[in-house]
Design a protein around this motif. Structure first.
Motif, PDB file in Angstrom:
ATOM      1  N   SER A  78       0.846  -1.201   0.000  1.00  0.00           N
ATOM      2  CA  SER A  78       0.000   0.000   0.000  1.00  0.00           C
ATOM      3  C   SER A  78       0.876   1.244   0.000  1.00  0.00           C
ATOM      4  N   ILE A  79       0.410   2.272  -0.706  1.00  0.00           N
ATOM      5  CA  ILE A  79       1.143   3.530  -0.785  1.00  0.00           C
ATOM      6  C   ILE A  79       0.225   4.640  -0.295  1.00  0.00           C
ATOM      7  N   ASP A  80       0.612   5.271   0.790  1.00  0.00           N
ATOM      8  CA  ASP A  80      -0.149   6.374   1.352  1.00  0.00           C
ATOM      9  C   ASP A  80       0.509   7.678   0.916  1.00  0.00           C
ATOM     10  N   ARG A  81      -0.250   8.553   0.254  1.00  0.00           N
ATOM     11  CA  ARG A  81       0.321   9.754  -0.326  1.00  0.00           C
ATOM     12  C   ARG A  81      -0.074  11.043   0.384  1.00  0.00           C
ATOM     13  N   GLU A  82      -1.146  11.031   1.150  1.00  0.00           N
ATOM     14  CA  GLU A  82      -1.610  12.240   1.826  1.00  0.00           C
ATOM     15  C   GLU A  82      -0.805  12.446   3.106  1.00  0.00           C
ATOM     16  N   ASN A  83      -0.474  13.700   3.399  1.00  0.00           N
ATOM     17  CA  ASN A  83       0.306  13.967   4.612  1.00  0.00           C
ATOM     18  C   ASN A  83       0.135  15.436   4.985  1.00  0.00           C
ATOM     19  N   ALA A  84      -0.087  15.700   6.259  1.00  0.00           N
ATOM     20  CA  ALA A  84      -0.224  17.077   6.744  1.00  0.00           C
ATOM     21  C   ALA A  84      -0.046  17.068   8.251  1.00  0.00           C
ATOM     22  N   ARG A  85       0.063  18.242   8.812  1.00  0.00           N
ATOM     23  CA  ARG A  85       0.140  18.414  10.271  1.00  0.00           C
ATOM     24  C   ARG A  85      -1.219  18.924  10.737  1.00  0.00           C
ATOM     25  N   PHE A  86      -1.903  18.154  11.594  1.00  0.00           N
ATOM     26  CA  PHE A  86      -3.245  18.485  12.047  1.00  0.00           C
ATOM     27  C   PHE A  86      -3.228  19.007  13.480  1.00  0.00           C
ATOM     28  N   ALA A  87      -4.155  19.904  13.752  1.00  0.00           N
ATOM     29  CA  ALA A  87      -4.419  20.392  15.108  1.00  0.00           C
ATOM     30  C   ALA A  87      -5.931  20.402  15.291  1.00  0.00           C
ATOM     31  N   HIS A  88      -6.392  20.698  16.489  1.00  0.00           N
ATOM     32  CA  HIS A  88      -7.828  20.806  16.735  1.00  0.00           C
ATOM     33  C   HIS A  88      -8.343  22.086  16.070  1.00  0.00           C
ATOM     34  N   CYS A  89      -9.486  22.016  15.391  1.00  0.00           N
ATOM     35  CA  CYS A  89     -10.051  23.187  14.720  1.00  0.00           C
ATOM     36  C   CYS A  89     -10.468  24.239  15.735  1.00  0.00           C
ATOM     37  N   ALA A  90     -10.111  25.478  15.450  1.00  0.00           N
ATOM     38  CA  ALA A  90     -10.504  26.609  16.298  1.00  0.00           C
ATOM     39  C   ALA A  90     -10.728  27.814  15.399  1.00  0.00           C
ATOM     40  N   GLY A  91     -11.795  28.529  15.646  1.00  0.00           N
ATOM     41  CA  GLY A  91     -12.080  29.717  14.854  1.00  0.00           C
ATOM     42  C   GLY A  91     -12.829  29.384  13.581  1.00  0.00           C
ATOM     43  N   ALA A  92     -13.112  30.425  12.806  1.00  0.00           N
ATOM     44  CA  ALA A  92     -13.911  30.261  11.591  1.00  0.00           C
ATOM     45  C   ALA A  92     -13.091  29.762  10.402  1.00  0.00           C
ATOM     46  N   ARG A 139      -7.451  11.565  19.804  1.00  0.00           N
ATOM     47  CA  ARG A 139      -6.865  10.343  19.245  1.00  0.00           C
ATOM     48  C   ARG A 139      -6.817  10.403  17.717  1.00  0.00           C
ATOM     49  N   MET A 140      -7.887  10.928  17.079  1.00  0.00           N
ATOM     50  CA  MET A 140      -7.869  11.029  15.615  1.00  0.00           C
ATOM     51  C   MET A 140      -6.792  12.016  15.171  1.00  0.00           C
ATOM     52  N   THR A 141      -6.630  13.099  15.910  1.00  0.00           N
ATOM     53  CA  THR A 141      -5.555  14.056  15.600  1.00  0.00           C
ATOM     54  C   THR A 141      -4.205  13.357  15.677  1.00  0.00           C
ATOM     55  N   GLU A 142      -4.010  12.570  16.715  1.00  0.00           N
ATOM     56  CA  GLU A 142      -2.756  11.830  16.888  1.00  0.00           C
ATOM     57  C   GLU A 142      -2.532  10.855  15.729  1.00  0.00           C
ATOM     58  N   LEU A 143      -3.575  10.106  15.349  1.00  0.00           N
ATOM     59  CA  LEU A 143      -3.442   9.131  14.264  1.00  0.00           C
ATOM     60  C   LEU A 143      -3.116   9.804  12.929  1.00  0.00           C
ATOM     61  N   LEU A 144      -3.795  10.908  12.628  1.00  0.00           N
ATOM     62  CA  LEU A 144      -3.533  11.606  11.358  1.00  0.00           C
ATOM     63  C   LEU A 144      -2.115  12.173  11.319  1.00  0.00           C
ATOM     64  N   ASN A 145      -1.585  12.552  12.469  1.00  0.00           N
ATOM     65  CA  ASN A 145      -0.241  13.141  12.520  1.00  0.00           C
ATOM     66  C   ASN A 145       0.876  12.099  12.559  1.00  0.00           C
ATOM     67  N   GLN A 146       0.533  10.822  12.611  1.00  0.00           N
ATOM     68  CA  GLN A 146       1.567   9.790  12.702  1.00  0.00           C
ATOM     69  C   GLN A 146       2.252   9.488  11.377  1.00  0.00           C
ATOM     70  N   GLY A 147       1.765  10.038  10.286  1.00  0.00           N
ATOM     71  CA  GLY A 147       2.431   9.810   9.005  1.00  0.00           C
ATOM     72  C   GLY A 147       1.464   9.848   7.843  1.00  0.00           C
ATOM     73  N   PRO A 148       1.948   9.504   6.656  1.00  0.00           N
ATOM     74  CA  PRO A 148       1.105   9.539   5.459  1.00  0.00           C
ATOM     75  C   PRO A 148      -0.112   8.619   5.600  1.00  0.00           C
ATOM     76  N   PHE A 149      -1.210   9.015   4.913  1.00  0.00           N
ATOM     77  CA  PHE A 149      -2.440   8.231   4.948  1.00  0.00           C
ATOM     78  C   PHE A 149      -3.088   8.315   3.576  1.00  0.00           C
ATOM     79  N   SER A 150      -4.130   7.530   3.378  1.00  0.00           N
ATOM     80  CA  SER A 150      -4.878   7.539   2.117  1.00  0.00           C
ATOM     81  C   SER A 150      -6.326   7.868   2.395  1.00  0.00           C
ATOM     82  N   LEU A 151      -6.969   8.498   1.416  1.00  0.00           N
ATOM     83  CA  LEU A 151      -8.400   8.786   1.476  1.00  0.00           C
ATOM     84  C   LEU A 151      -9.080   7.967   0.390  1.00  0.00           C
ATOM     85  N   GLN A 152      -9.917   7.024   0.810  1.00  0.00           N
ATOM     86  CA  GLN A 152     -10.590   6.138  -0.137  1.00  0.00           C
ATOM     87  C   GLN A 152     -12.068   6.463  -0.202  1.00  0.00           C
TER      88      GLN A 152
END
Length: 198
Positions: A78-92, A139-152
């Motif tokens: 499997s090849i995961d291509r999506e990657n970003a640094r996530f935080a909790h949403c705040a503001g508009a 926990r979802m923030t932590e999981l998304l920040n652990q490395g590349p992921f895929s959106l299916q």
């Protein structure tokens, strides 16, 4: 037996008034001094109730959940291509952040994780749902920040839900990140409607 007056009682003022009854002294106001220990005790009880599930427990409880599970193991090929640094949403303004355990923004697009339902954080039905929703979000923030992921794409053929959110399954190494939340008790598999967390 001889009657003894109470030495701790304040004597009344026996000044006669027109009716012939003795007058009482000036009206007294009762004061209840609040000792600093009472304030600290009340604060400690409030914090204990508010953070109850976050405290270590000596006995197993039906509401106690594991703090973290290992991250999903990668699947070969499997090849995961999506990657970003996530935080909790705040503001508009929201570009790349996590709203709650099953919704996040990625590169300006709102995504609903289609294979799970997580507790609500914006309008929880009870304090337990609010607390569980906060844990699922973290926990979802932590999981998304652990490395590349895929959106299916979601398997039912719909691209968006009725709120315009993109329906996607988030995977890493072929394993659903939503399933990680389900295995930790922080979400449930999507069954077509929202469950009750209270």
């Amino acid at each position: 037996m001889r009657f003894r007056p109470n030495p701790f009682r304040r004597p009344s003022n026996p000044i006669p008034i027109a009716s012939g009854r003795p007058a009482r002294g000036p009206a007294r106001t009762r004061r209840f001094p609040i000792a600093p220990s009472w304030i600290l005790g009340a604060l400690a009880m409030f914090l204990a109730v508010f953070f109850w599930n976050d405290l270590p427990s000596l006995t197993p409880s039906s509401r106690t959940l594991p703090l973290a599970a290992p991250s999903p193991a990668p699947v070969a090929g499997s090849i995961d291509r999506e990657n970003a640094r996530f935080a909790h949403c705040a503001g508009a303004r929201r570009t790349t952040c996590v709203v709650d355990g099953d919704t996040f923004w990625y590169e300006g697009r709102k995504i609903r994780i289609a294979d799970i339902n997580a507790p609500e954080t914006s309008t929880p039905s009870c304090p337990h749902e609010a607390q569980l929703g906060a844990r699922a979000t973290a926990r979802m923030t932590e999981l998304l920040n652990q490395g590349p992921f895929s959106l299916q794409a979601w398997t039912d053929g719909r691209d968006t839900d009725r709120y315009g959110r993109a329906l996607r399954v988030v995977t890493r190494g072929g394993r659903s990140l939503g399933e990680v939340l389900v295995s930790e008790g922080l979400a449930e598999r999507w069954k077509g409607y929202r469950g009750d967390w209270c």
